[in-house]
Design an enzyme around this catalytic site. Structure first.
Site, PDB file in Angstrom:
ATOM      1  N   THR A 188       0.833  -1.202   0.000  1.00 50.84           N
ATOM      2  CA  THR A 188       0.000   0.000   0.000  1.00 50.84           C
ATOM      3  C   THR A 188       0.869   1.253   0.000  1.00 50.84           C
ATOM      4  O   THR A 188       1.980   1.225   0.509  1.00 50.84           O
ATOM      5  CB  THR A 188      -0.837  -0.054   1.298  1.00 50.84           C
ATOM      6  OG1 THR A 188      -1.693  -1.172   1.216  1.00 50.84           O
ATOM      7  CG2 THR A 188      -1.645   1.194   1.543  1.00 50.84           C
ATOM      8  N   ARG A 216     -13.777  -8.786   0.126  1.00 48.01           N
ATOM      9  CA  ARG A 216     -13.031  -8.365   1.326  1.00 48.01           C
ATOM     10  C   ARG A 216     -12.535  -6.907   1.183  1.00 48.01           C
ATOM     11  O   ARG A 216     -12.019  -6.508   0.160  1.00 48.01           O
ATOM     12  CB  ARG A 216     -11.836  -9.301   1.528  1.00 48.01           C
ATOM     13  CG  ARG A 216     -10.947  -8.960   2.714  1.00 48.01           C
ATOM     14  CD  ARG A 216      -9.743  -8.149   2.315  1.00 48.01           C
ATOM     15  NE  ARG A 216      -8.816  -7.945   3.437  1.00 48.01           N
ATOM     16  CZ  ARG A 216      -7.823  -7.074   3.420  1.00 48.01           C
ATOM     17  NH1 ARG A 216      -7.598  -6.329   2.369  1.00 48.01           N
ATOM     18  NH2 ARG A 216      -7.025  -6.940   4.466  1.00 48.01           N
ATOM     19  N   GLY A 218     -10.095  -4.014   3.232  1.00 46.36           N
ATOM     20  CA  GLY A 218      -9.108  -3.856   4.307  1.00 46.36           C
ATOM     21  C   GLY A 218      -9.282  -2.537   5.055  1.00 46.36           C
ATOM     22  O   GLY A 218     -10.355  -1.923   5.035  1.00 46.36           O
ATOM     23  N   ASP A 219      -8.212  -2.104   5.701  1.00 43.80           N
ATOM     24  CA  ASP A 219      -8.262  -0.898   6.541  1.00 43.80           C
ATOM     25  C   ASP A 219      -8.056   0.398   5.760  1.00 43.80           C
ATOM     26  O   ASP A 219      -8.408   1.470   6.253  1.00 43.80           O
ATOM     27  CB  ASP A 219      -7.161  -0.989   7.608  1.00 43.80           C
ATOM     28  CG  ASP A 219      -5.775  -1.099   6.962  1.00 43.80           C
ATOM     29  OD1 ASP A 219      -5.611  -1.920   6.036  1.00 43.80           O
ATOM     30  OD2 ASP A 219      -4.857  -0.371   7.383  1.00 43.80           O
ATOM     31  N   THR A 239      -0.118   0.777   6.803  1.00 47.11           N
ATOM     32  CA  THR A 239       0.016  -0.314   5.841  1.00 47.11           C
ATOM     33  C   THR A 239       0.265  -1.604   6.610  1.00 47.11           C
ATOM     34  O   THR A 239       0.963  -1.594   7.626  1.00 47.11           O
ATOM     35  CB  THR A 239       1.169  -0.062   4.853  1.00 47.11           C
ATOM     36  OG1 THR A 239       1.357  -1.266   4.075  1.00 47.11           O
ATOM     37  CG2 THR A 239       2.490   0.282   5.528  1.00 47.11           C
ATOM     38  N   GLY A 240      -0.337  -2.681   6.139  1.00 47.37           N
ATOM     39  CA  GLY A 240      -0.148  -3.953   6.838  1.00 47.37           C
ATOM     40  C   GLY A 240      -1.395  -4.805   6.754  1.00 47.37           C
ATOM     41  O   GLY A 240      -2.238  -4.602   5.872  1.00 47.37           O
ATOM     42  N   GLY A 242      -4.716  -5.611   7.153  1.00 49.30           N
ATOM     43  CA  GLY A 242      -5.841  -4.710   7.389  1.00 49.30           C
ATOM     44  C   GLY A 242      -6.799  -5.114   8.483  1.00 49.30           C
ATOM     45  O   GLY A 242      -7.314  -4.254   9.215  1.00 49.30           O
TER      46      GLY A 242
HETATM   47  N1  ASP Z   1      -3.575  -2.636   4.567  1.00 49.67           N
HETATM   48  C1  ASP Z   1      -3.853  -3.182   3.269  1.00 49.67           C
HETATM   49  C2  ASP Z   1      -5.052  -4.085   3.360  1.00 49.67           C
HETATM   50  O1  ASP Z   1      -5.179  -4.825   4.335  1.00 49.67           O
HETATM   51  C3  ASP Z   1      -2.706  -3.951   2.692  1.00 49.67           C
HETATM   52  C4  ASP Z   1      -1.381  -3.234   2.718  1.00 49.67           C
HETATM   53  O2  ASP Z   1      -1.152  -2.345   3.511  1.00 49.67           O
HETATM   54  O3  ASP Z   1      -0.562  -3.546   1.875  1.00 49.67           O
HETATM   55  O4  ASP Z   1      -5.828  -4.121   2.445  1.00 49.67           O
END
Ligand code: ASP
Length: 320
Positions: A188, A216, A218-219, A239-240, A242
């Site tokens: 992200t 789905r 994410g965050d 980022t991470g 989610g």
């Molecule tokens: N946070 C993002 C998600 O869960 C993924 C990412 O940060 O790469 O969709």
């Protein structure tokens, strides 16, 4: 008289203790967190990523230095990264289980707490622009799919054929994840900035996680989870993984720890990323800028692509 001046000096010192000088501007960028080590990223890819982060940072810094708004800087920086195949956002977005791209983005303005976000986008070239359109041209915060695209297009966002998001690298990633039956891929992009008027802004854009199913989300498009800005505290982009960032309302929690517990931005980011998320097994990172221009870049993964700059002349770009 003497007693009076001593008391007066003490009073000034006491009042001054809670204040600090605000930098004229400050900016931090991320390009995702995860297994970002020389073992997984070739020297060629690392230098391409570094050059793109550097280009995005220069663009954002130029806008802020010339008196532009943090909102403009955040959008322009993220658009540069969305137009590159190197990051999991825009052009380089990952594929879902069905072999399609479903992009998410959000933006927030610290002065008004206005926010806009889009999710499940398959045909808007720059989802961050669509998020800004939702914030500025509608009474809503979050729009999804075809409705979001139609609304953004009506207000000037560029539409692309879904084939625009095809990259061989991401396609091969999906085949591997399907075989292993896993869902992952961080990458992200995000940007947080403080401008000369003291206004904070935060933006985040993503393709989500490779091999995601069932619609789905994410965050990244969830205000308070993957993105947040408040002029009373800080701006945060995450980022991470989610699901963890949503359950722990990571971005807002950092702001709340600063407002209610008076932690510094670095203390608050560390508390949430290393203690709360770390304990729960949630992987990822955040970038933050506080109302004075102080920065925090914390992650509990092997790495996080990042870049930063401010009006004091600090500047850095890190792949590893
Ligand atoms: N946070 C993002 C998600 O869960 C993924 C990412 O940060 O790469 O969709």
């Amino acid at each position: 008289m003497k007693n009076f001046s001593v008391t007066f000096l003490f009073l000034l010192a006491f009042l001054g203790a809670g204040c600090q000088d605000r930098l004229e501007y400050s900016i931090v960028i991320h390009g995702g967190a995860g297994n970002i080590t020389p073992e997984y990223i070739s020297p060629e890819s690392a230098s391409a990523i570094e050059a793109k982060l550097s280009e995005a940072l220069d663009r954002g810094t130029r806008i802020l230095a010339s008196g532009g708004s943090s909102l403009d800087a955040v959008v322009d920086v993220i658009r540069i990264m969305e137009d590159s195949p190197l990051f999991n956002a825009g052009k380089g977005a990952v594929f879902n289980h069905a072999g399609k791209n479903e992009l998410d983005a959000s933006i927030m303005e610290g002065s008004t707490l206005n926010a806009g976000a889009v999710t499940g986008i398959g045909d808007i070239k720059n989802p961050i622009t669509a998020a800004r359109i939702v914030m500025e041209k509608s009474p809503h915060v979050l729009m999804m799919g075809a409705g979001a695209s139609g609304f953004a297009a009506r207000h000037g966002a560029e539409i692309v054929d879904s084939g625009y998001f095809f990259t061989e690298r991401r396609w091969n990633d999906l085949q591997k994840k399907i075989q292993k039956d896993t869902v992952e891929k961080y990458g992200t992009v995000g940007c947080v900035a403080l401008d000369r008027n003291g206004n904070l802004a935060a933006g985040t854009s993503t393709g989500g996680m490779t091999n995601k199913r069932f619609g789905r989300i994410g965050d990244s498009p969830i205000i308070g989870a993957g993105n947040y800005a408040n002029n009373n505290s800080c701006a945060v982009s995450a980022t991470g993984h989610g699901e963890f960032f949503i359950r722990y309302t990571v971005a807002h929690d950092i702001s709340a720890l600063m407002q209610y517990k008076k932690l510094t931005v670095v203390e608050a980011a560390r508390e949430v990323i290393h203690k709360k998320l770390g304990k729960a097994g949630g992987k990822g990172g955040v970038i933050c800028v506080d109302k004075y221009g102080n920065m925090a870049m914390e992650f509990n993964t092997a790495g996080m692509l990042r870049a930063w700059g401010n009006s004091k002349g600090d500047r850095g770009v890190r792949v590893f």
